[in-house]
Enzyme design. Structure first.
Site, PDB file in Angstrom:
ATOM      1  N   GLU A 264       0.876  -1.167   0.000  1.00 20.26           N
ATOM      2  CA  GLU A 264       0.000   0.000   0.000  1.00 20.26           C
ATOM      3  C   GLU A 264       0.910   1.212   0.000  1.00 20.26           C
ATOM      4  O   GLU A 264       1.549   1.523   1.001  1.00 20.26           O
ATOM      5  CB  GLU A 264      -0.920  -0.009   1.223  1.00 20.26           C
ATOM      6  N   CYS A 298      -2.214   8.837   2.677  1.00 17.86           N
ATOM      7  CA  CYS A 298      -2.132   8.649   1.226  1.00 17.86           C
ATOM      8  C   CYS A 298      -3.493   8.684   0.546  1.00 17.86           C
ATOM      9  O   CYS A 298      -3.569   8.797  -0.676  1.00 17.86           O
ATOM     10  CB  CYS A 298      -1.421   7.337   0.916  1.00 17.86           C
TER      11      CYS A 298
END
Length: 498
Positions: A264, A298
């Site tokens: 990720e 993010c």
């Protein structure tokens, strides 16, 4: 700090079910809000990381054969321990990360508890699925037969979990809990900036009755600590959350021995705002970039792509929204925006703001370093003013690169859906994007066209059973919900003649 105080606040490594003195001594964990010392974290050696991986490998056989009900019970008991220690551990998370109290409680420790509960149930999910039988005619391979088939999910083995600094509870729990539920064993390498909370999580699992070696935690500032956790021959899979650059280097190492990966990575979330959008709702969603982890996330909608017809109004509303955001000590009631994680990161974010100005963007709000605190604490901490950069163009670095701070850039567009989609997809990243429109059909149509692992339609909310992960350089694989269980498993097929 005296020698006795230092020893009292020193955290040891957790290897093979034992609390172990670190070979590399200790380093200070600094509170980003006031630069005080939160505690002393252990600096592991490469040999100690290898020892942790070996302990996980030795524990894998017995743990992978435990009944799912036993794994579920341990995860539930660990959640009970975390809930019991909720207040002091939330205070520790706030001190390590600089997150405001509400975030530390609800989105860090609270989510950690929820994820252990979720994967206690997940341990009981079926791992076998029968497939339709296949009738085969007699031939060179033998007599006619009916072949049955079974799909079985098996644990991968030893999983190295390398976690990010923005959430030392939700992120590690989202890796460790599903990995354990599937029968894997784990080596956790937490971010060096805030590892102390992860050791508390290990302590909760130990108190819950987790067998020695099933979870190990090794920390350190040296690059070799992370390298050892990735390249150890005892490790079968690496689960990483962090920057795309580091993820690429990890993937290269994993490729040499075909280690499984779950990545990720970075994001530069596009927020497409059409002319018929509810601008107040869009501003509330986009505004989370400033308040949620001070933009150190993010999934934030950091790149606003707004139709020219509502461009000026949206900028005005965002500017007004920012004016009410209190920047300050995360321990003080009413604080919305806390510090970023370190002085180095503060300087990096500020350099991007200055770069944007040089590239031709206009600073509509922010851009100056806030002074926080009183008395001898005045001016301490790593604070960045929430900043809005407008009149941006798609070729600017501030539009293309992940800043990872409380900075939003705004790019206008004049055309229709095609132009909006082209601007949104003109990025190396593809984690989560967003669409705001009063026309639900158009919003969903655009969402389907976006090259992103997730799309929020008129919301920044996330369904915690929906798959999470990125397209392009934003990652590899999917987790969350049952998808996390799948991520930490291998699929085996068993075929038999009926």
């Amino acid at each position: 700090m005296s020698g006795g105080q230092r020893q009292e606040r020193a955290q040891r490594l957790y290897v093979g079910g034992e609390w172990v003195e670190p070979a590399g001594g200790y380093y200070e964990v600094v509170n980003p809000a006031d630069e005080s010392v939160v505690g002393l974290a252990p600096e592991a050696s490469r040999a100690q990381v290898e020892e942790a991986a070996r302990a996980a490998a030795e524990a894998f056989g017995p743990w992978s054969r435990t009944r799912p009900e036993e794994r579920a019970a341990i995860l539930d008991r660990a959640a009970d321990v975390i809930q019991r220690e909720f207040e002091p551990w939330a205070e520790l998370a706030r001190a390590e990360t600089g997150a405001p109290t509400g975030i530390a409680r609800g989105m860090q420790v609270g989510v950690g508890v929820a994820r252990f509960r979720r994967y206690a149930k997940g341990a009981l999910e079926p791992v076998e699925r029968g497939l339709p039988p296949q009738v085969t005619e007699a031939g060179p391979m033998g007599a006619a037969s009916v072949l049955g088939a079974l799909e079985v999910r098996q644990p991968v083995g030893v999983v190295t979990c390398i976690t990010s600094y923005n959430n030392p509870w939700a992120n590690p729990a989202g890796k460790v809990a599903p990995a354990l539920a599937m029968g894997n064993t784990v080596v956790v390498k937490p971010a060096p900036q805030d590892p102390l909370s992860v050791f508390k999580m290990a302590g909760a699992l130990a108190e819950a009755g987790l067998p020695p070696g099933v979870v190990n935690v090794v920390s350190g500032q040296a690059v070799e600590v992370g390298e050892a956790a990735v390249d150890s021959p005892y490790v079968d899979m690496v689960s990483f959350t962090g920057s795309t650059g580091v993820g690429q280097r990890i993937a290269e190492v994993c490729g040499r021995s075909m280690k499984r990966q779950l990545m990720e990575l970075g994001g530069k979330g596009a927020a497409v705002v059409f002319g018929d959008a509810d601008l107040d709702a869009a501003v509330m969603g986009i505004g989370t970039t400033f308040s949620f982890y001070s933009g150190q996330i993010c999934t934030a909608p950091t790149r606003v792509i707004v139709h020219r017809s509502v461009y000026a109004e949206l900028v005005e509303k965002l500017t007004g929204y920012l004016a009410f955001m209190k920047v300050g000590d995360p321990a003080v009631r009413g604080t919305v925006v806390g510090p970023v994680i370190s002085a180095a990161h503060r300087d990096r974010v500020e350099s991007y703001v200055e770069l944007g100005r040089k590239e031709g963007a206009r600073i509509a709000f922010g851009g100056e370093r806030p002074v926080v605190g009183e008395g001898d604490r005045k001016g301490k901490g790593f604070y960045v003013a929430p900043t809005l950069l407008v009149d941006c163009t798609a070729d600017m670095r501030v539009v293309r690169e992940e800043i990872f701070g409380p900075v939003v850039v705004v790019v206008p567009f004049d055309g229709g859906e095609d132009e909006a989609v082209a601007l949104a997809d003109d990025s190396d990243y593809g984690l989560i994007s967003y669409v705001w429109s009063g026309d639900a059909a158009r919003a969903f149509r655009v969402a389907r066209r976006l090259r992103a692992g997730g799309v929020g339609v008129n919301t920044i909310g996330r369904n915690m059973e929906a798959p999470f992960g990125g397209f392009k350089r934003s990652g590899v694989g999917r987790d969350v919900g049952s998808y996390a269980l799948h991520a930490y498993s291998e699929v085996q097929s068993i075929v038999w003649a009926g």
